[in-house]
Design a protein around this motif. Structure first.
Motif, PDB file in Angstrom:
ATOM      1  N   ARG A   1       0.928  -1.285  -0.024  1.00  0.00           N
ATOM      2  CA  ARG A   1       0.131   0.054   0.120  1.00  0.00           C
ATOM      3  C   ARG A   1       0.885   1.156   0.040  1.00  0.00           C
ATOM      4  NH1 ARG A   1      -5.535   0.746   1.066  1.00  0.00           N
ATOM      5  NH2 ARG A   1      -5.964  -1.054   1.745  1.00  0.00           N
ATOM      6  N   PHE A   2       1.346   1.710  -1.201  1.00  0.00           N
ATOM      7  CA  PHE A   2       2.472   2.680  -1.227  1.00  0.00           C
ATOM      8  C   PHE A   2       1.939   3.852  -2.254  1.00  0.00           C
ATOM      9  CE2 PHE A   2       4.385   1.756  -5.210  1.00  0.00           C
ATOM     10  CZ  PHE A   2       3.895   0.538  -5.703  1.00  0.00           C
ATOM     11  N   LYS A   3       0.638   3.653  -2.839  1.00  0.00           N
ATOM     12  CA  LYS A   3       0.313   4.646  -4.174  1.00  0.00           C
ATOM     13  C   LYS A   3      -0.413   5.720  -3.895  1.00  0.00           C
ATOM     14  CE  LYS A   3       0.902   0.870  -7.531  1.00  0.00           C
ATOM     15  NZ  LYS A   3       0.497   0.311  -8.642  1.00  0.00           N
ATOM     16  N   ILE A   4      -0.257   6.706  -4.415  1.00  0.00           N
ATOM     17  CA  ILE A   4      -1.022   7.915  -4.299  1.00  0.00           C
ATOM     18  C   ILE A   4      -2.032   8.185  -5.687  1.00  0.00           C
ATOM     19  CG2 ILE A   4      -1.147  10.563  -4.265  1.00  0.00           C
ATOM     20  CD1 ILE A   4       1.613  10.336  -2.679  1.00  0.00           C
TER      21      ILE A   4
ATOM     22  N   PHE B   1      10.482   5.582  -3.934  1.00  0.00           N
ATOM     23  CA  PHE B   1       9.476   4.724  -4.878  1.00  0.00           C
ATOM     24  C   PHE B   1       9.740   5.603  -6.195  1.00  0.00           C
ATOM     25  CE2 PHE B   1       7.031   4.102  -0.925  1.00  0.00           C
ATOM     26  CZ  PHE B   1       6.987   2.681  -1.096  1.00  0.00           C
ATOM     27  N   ASP B   2       9.391   4.932  -7.158  1.00  0.00           N
ATOM     28  CA  ASP B   2       9.524   5.564  -8.713  1.00  0.00           C
ATOM     29  C   ASP B   2       7.996   6.181  -8.861  1.00  0.00           C
ATOM     30  OD1 ASP B   2       9.486   6.172 -11.287  1.00  0.00           O
ATOM     31  OD2 ASP B   2       9.967   4.280 -11.845  1.00  0.00           O
ATOM     32  N   PRO B   3       8.085   7.598  -9.275  1.00  0.00           N
ATOM     33  CA  PRO B   3       6.775   8.177  -9.446  1.00  0.00           C
ATOM     34  C   PRO B   3       5.810   7.545 -10.560  1.00  0.00           C
ATOM     35  CG  PRO B   3       8.515   9.839  -9.321  1.00  0.00           C
ATOM     36  CD  PRO B   3       9.157   8.573  -9.151  1.00  0.00           C
ATOM     37  N   LYS B   4       6.660   6.732 -11.599  1.00  0.00           N
ATOM     38  CA  LYS B   4       5.748   6.055 -12.506  1.00  0.00           C
ATOM     39  C   LYS B   4       4.999   4.968 -11.967  1.00  0.00           C
ATOM     40  CE  LYS B   4       8.869   6.913 -16.403  1.00  0.00           C
ATOM     41  NZ  LYS B   4       9.979   6.903 -15.843  1.00  0.00           N
ATOM     42  N   GLU B   5       5.500   4.314 -10.835  1.00  0.00           N
ATOM     43  CA  GLU B   5       4.861   3.183 -10.337  1.00  0.00           C
ATOM     44  C   GLU B   5       4.081   3.626  -9.198  1.00  0.00           C
ATOM     45  OE1 GLU B   5       6.824  -0.519  -8.929  1.00  0.00           O
ATOM     46  OE2 GLU B   5       8.523   0.041 -10.456  1.00  0.00           O
ATOM     47  N   ALA B   6       4.278   4.633  -8.333  1.00  0.00           N
ATOM     48  CA  ALA B   6       3.692   4.775  -7.064  1.00  0.00           C
ATOM     49  C   ALA B   6       2.534   5.824  -7.493  1.00  0.00           C
ATOM     50  CB  ALA B   6       4.581   5.674  -6.138  1.00  0.00           C
TER      51      ALA B   6
ATOM     52  N   LYS C   1     -11.288   3.576 -10.472  1.00  0.00           N
ATOM     53  CA  LYS C   1      -9.848   3.413 -10.497  1.00  0.00           C
ATOM     54  C   LYS C   1      -9.407   3.315  -8.987  1.00  0.00           C
ATOM     55  CE  LYS C   1      -6.579   4.117 -13.480  1.00  0.00           C
ATOM     56  NZ  LYS C   1      -6.436   3.804 -14.656  1.00  0.00           N
ATOM     57  N   ILE C   2     -10.366   3.885  -8.073  1.00  0.00           N
ATOM     58  CA  ILE C   2      -9.840   3.676  -6.589  1.00  0.00           C
ATOM     59  C   ILE C   2      -9.957   2.122  -6.118  1.00  0.00           C
ATOM     60  CG2 ILE C   2     -10.523   4.246  -4.145  1.00  0.00           C
ATOM     61  CD1 ILE C   2     -11.100   7.075  -5.126  1.00  0.00           C
ATOM     62  N   LYS C   3     -11.275   1.748  -6.633  1.00  0.00           N
ATOM     63  CA  LYS C   3     -11.499   0.437  -6.328  1.00  0.00           C
ATOM     64  C   LYS C   3     -10.469  -0.716  -7.129  1.00  0.00           C
ATOM     65  CE  LYS C   3     -16.186  -0.177  -4.997  1.00  0.00           C
ATOM     66  NZ  LYS C   3     -17.356   0.063  -5.587  1.00  0.00           N
ATOM     67  N   GLU C   4     -10.236  -0.427  -8.231  1.00  0.00           N
ATOM     68  CA  GLU C   4      -9.101  -1.252  -9.107  1.00  0.00           C
ATOM     69  C   GLU C   4      -7.808  -1.371  -8.233  1.00  0.00           C
ATOM     70  OE1 GLU C   4      -7.574   0.128 -13.005  1.00  0.00           O
ATOM     71  OE2 GLU C   4      -9.795   0.249 -13.266  1.00  0.00           O
ATOM     72  N   ASN C   5      -7.566  -0.292  -7.447  1.00  0.00           N
ATOM     73  CA  ASN C   5      -6.323  -0.223  -6.875  1.00  0.00           C
ATOM     74  C   ASN C   5      -6.381  -0.373  -5.346  1.00  0.00           C
ATOM     75  OD1 ASN C   5      -4.371   0.218  -9.287  1.00  0.00           O
ATOM     76  ND2 ASN C   5      -5.959   1.687  -9.688  1.00  0.00           N
ATOM     77  N   ALA C   6      -7.565  -0.953  -5.076  1.00  0.00           N
ATOM     78  CA  ALA C   6      -7.738  -0.712  -3.454  1.00  0.00           C
ATOM     79  C   ALA C   6      -6.651  -1.184  -2.544  1.00  0.00           C
ATOM     80  CB  ALA C   6      -9.087  -1.667  -3.167  1.00  0.00           C
ATOM     81  N   ASP C   7      -6.047  -2.263  -2.954  1.00  0.00           N
ATOM     82  CA  ASP C   7      -4.991  -2.954  -2.062  1.00  0.00           C
ATOM     83  C   ASP C   7      -3.751  -1.851  -1.937  1.00  0.00           C
ATOM     84  OD1 ASP C   7      -6.805  -4.620  -1.272  1.00  0.00           O
ATOM     85  OD2 ASP C   7      -5.826  -6.114  -2.839  1.00  0.00           O
ATOM     86  N   GLU C   8      -3.522  -1.047  -2.801  1.00  0.00           N
ATOM     87  CA  GLU C   8      -2.230  -0.588  -3.329  1.00  0.00           C
ATOM     88  C   GLU C   8      -2.264   1.004  -3.023  1.00  0.00           C
ATOM     89  OE1 GLU C   8      -0.383  -3.353  -6.452  1.00  0.00           O
ATOM     90  OE2 GLU C   8      -1.328  -1.405  -7.240  1.00  0.00           O
ATOM     91  N   ILE C   9      -3.298   1.626  -2.618  1.00  0.00           N
ATOM     92  CA  ILE C   9      -3.307   3.003  -2.539  1.00  0.00           C
ATOM     93  C   ILE C   9      -3.264   3.405  -0.826  1.00  0.00           C
ATOM     94  CG2 ILE C   9      -4.835   5.116  -2.780  1.00  0.00           C
ATOM     95  CD1 ILE C   9      -6.219   4.001  -5.129  1.00  0.00           C
TER      96      ILE C   9
END
Ligand code: PLP
Ligand code: KYN
Length: 436
Positions: free
Chosen positions: A123-126, A149-154, A175-183
């Motif tokens: 869970r590291f993304k913005i 982190f690399d901005p392209k990934e995060a 988009k929030i749901k799609e990335n639910a575990d990473e945001i």
């Protein structure tokens, strides 16, 4: 309301406007010796006439009390921000303890991300809006890099669908749901600086919380413009500048919001400074940082008295105007009239020269309309300037115009439309002649 494209109609609306007397409390630009119609509160609000007097008051305190001004006088600087935050809180729907005035906007965005962007494991993304104001992009990129982190990934940016200007709430939610575990963090601008779109802040905040993320907002273009309820919407944090719709002057002081639910969380990182230290022990000069309760505990440096004095002048006007609700009521009609007038120019020209990319519904926008001229955009903008209409131009191709309810009139809007029609005819006709 059925609008009419004539001066007497605009003047009738002005006569019926309960807020019309506030106009005379501001200084309008006399730029290059010409009186301008000012439609640029989205970038820098006008100077309240009382600003110099309020500022002079603090200059006098400085002159009379010197260093004792921190503790003595009718407004000791140690506590000056307290009176101001009471006036700022209703503008953003917060409790006074949840807001503080300090620094400038991008600095505060960084300070709040230090506390509220806490990546852990996967869970590291913005997630943010694509096309956010560049300062926000740079701040967020540098924060994710700071965590390794690399901005392209995060960073996940949500863009409008192909061929569209506006973001649909359901696409943001998807988009929030799609990335639910990473945001880790949902961080949007309340109103996008380029399109003027006001996002559905309550729904997006809820969606962020549902996946276990923190939710923050940059309210540069929203604070003082549209009604936001930061406390009730359960927003985690927010920050804004006060020099746009809140008229605090160039480089004016910024505001922060931290929801009271975070006050007791001692695990939050902070980049601390002495002014955020427990107020009653600050001058004991002891080792070991203990934060002051509430948003005040995020202060770093001592109070910027002069910028606060300028903001104070404007907050007094907001208080007299009844804070946001009456302003918003007028704003909806005023911006509706601006939209109508621009469409009338299209009608007079006989083709859609001006496309308004800002959403049509009041719930999706504030005072600003972003207009794309189909032909000769920059030339048209320069022509407006030459005809004493002051809006702003944002690359690559938008003219931004905002009629601000505290100081703009319906007549301003009508006259701006007249100028736009004249400029359009001049430029587009001469072009046609040149092309023939
Ligand atoms: C959305 C947004 N973020 C950040 C900024 C930068 O603000 P500042 O220069 O006060 O840090 C602005 C305006 O300049 C803005 O509109
Ligand atoms: N602070 C400034 C200093 C200089 C020129 C513009 C600004 C702005 O505030 C720009 C605004 N944020 C924008 O939405 O374009």
């Amino acid at each position: 309301m059925n609008f009419e494209n004539n001066l007497s109609f605009a003047q009738k609306l002005d006569e019926a406007d309960q807020l019309r007397h506030f106009r005379s409390q501001f200084l309008f630009p006399n730029y290059n010796g010409k009186d301008f119609i000012y439609l640029c509160g989205n970038s820098l609000g006008l100077q309240p006439k009382v600003a110099s007097e309020v500022l002079k008051g603090q200059l006098d305190n400085w002159a009379n009390y010197a260093v004792e001004g921190w503790f003595d006088g009718n407004e000791p600087w140690m506590f000056y921000h307290k009176a101001l935050k009471k006036l700022m809180a209703p503008i953003v729907g917060a409790l006074p303890a949840e807001v503080c005035l300090m620094n400038t906007l991008t600095v505060n965005l960084h300070l709040l991300m230090v506390s509220f962007y806490q990546p852990k494991g996967k869970r590291f993304k913005i997630i943010m809006e694509g096309g956010a104001f560049p300062s926000d992009q740079y701040a967020i990129e540098s924060q994710v890099r700071f965590h390794g982190f690399d901005p392209k990934e995060a960073i996940i940016e949500v863009f409008p669908k192909e061929g569209e200007e506006i973001l649909h709430t359901e696409d943001i939610l998807a988009k929030i749901k799609e990335n639910a575990d990473e945001i880790a963090l949902v961080l949007f601008g309340g109103i996008n600086y380029y399109t003027g779109q006001w996002y559905d802040m309550e729904t997006i905040t809820k969606a962020g919380h549902e996946i276990g993320a923190i939710v923050g907002w940059d309210l540069a273009h929203a604070a003082g413009n549209v009604p936001v309820k930061l406390h009730d919407w359960d927003v985690d944090f927010a920050c804004w500048c006060s020099y746009k719709y809140q008229n605090s002057g160039p480089g004016g002081i910024s505001g922060i919001f931290v929801h009271e639910k975070h006050f007791s969380n001692t695990k939050l990182n902070r980049f601390a400074g002495w002014w955020g230290y427990q107020e009653n022990k600050r001058f004991k000069m002891e080792k070991g940082f203990i934060p002051e309760a509430g948003a005040d505990g995020w202060q770093v440096s001592c109070t910027q008295v002069m910028p606060m004095a300028l903001y104070h002048a404007s907050l007094q006007i907001f208080e007299k105007a009844g804070f946001i609700a009456p302003l918003r009521e007028k704003s909806i009609t005023l911006t509706g009239y601006l939209e109508f007038i621009i469409n009338e120019v299209n009608k007079d020209l006989g083709f859609e020269q001006y496309k308004i990319i800002t959403p049509k519904l009041a719930k999706d926008r504030g005072a600003q309309l972003s207009i794309i001229a189909q032909r000769n955009g920059k030339q048209i903008f320069d022509g407006l300037m030459a005809n004493h209409i002051l809006g702003d131009w944002r690359e690559p191709d938008v003219i931004r115009l905002s009629a601000v309810p505290l100081y703009n009139s319906f007549e301003d809007v009508f006259m701006a439309g007249q100028a736009l029609l004249k400029v359009s005819k001049d430029i587009l006709t001469s072009k046609r002649i040149k092309n023939d």
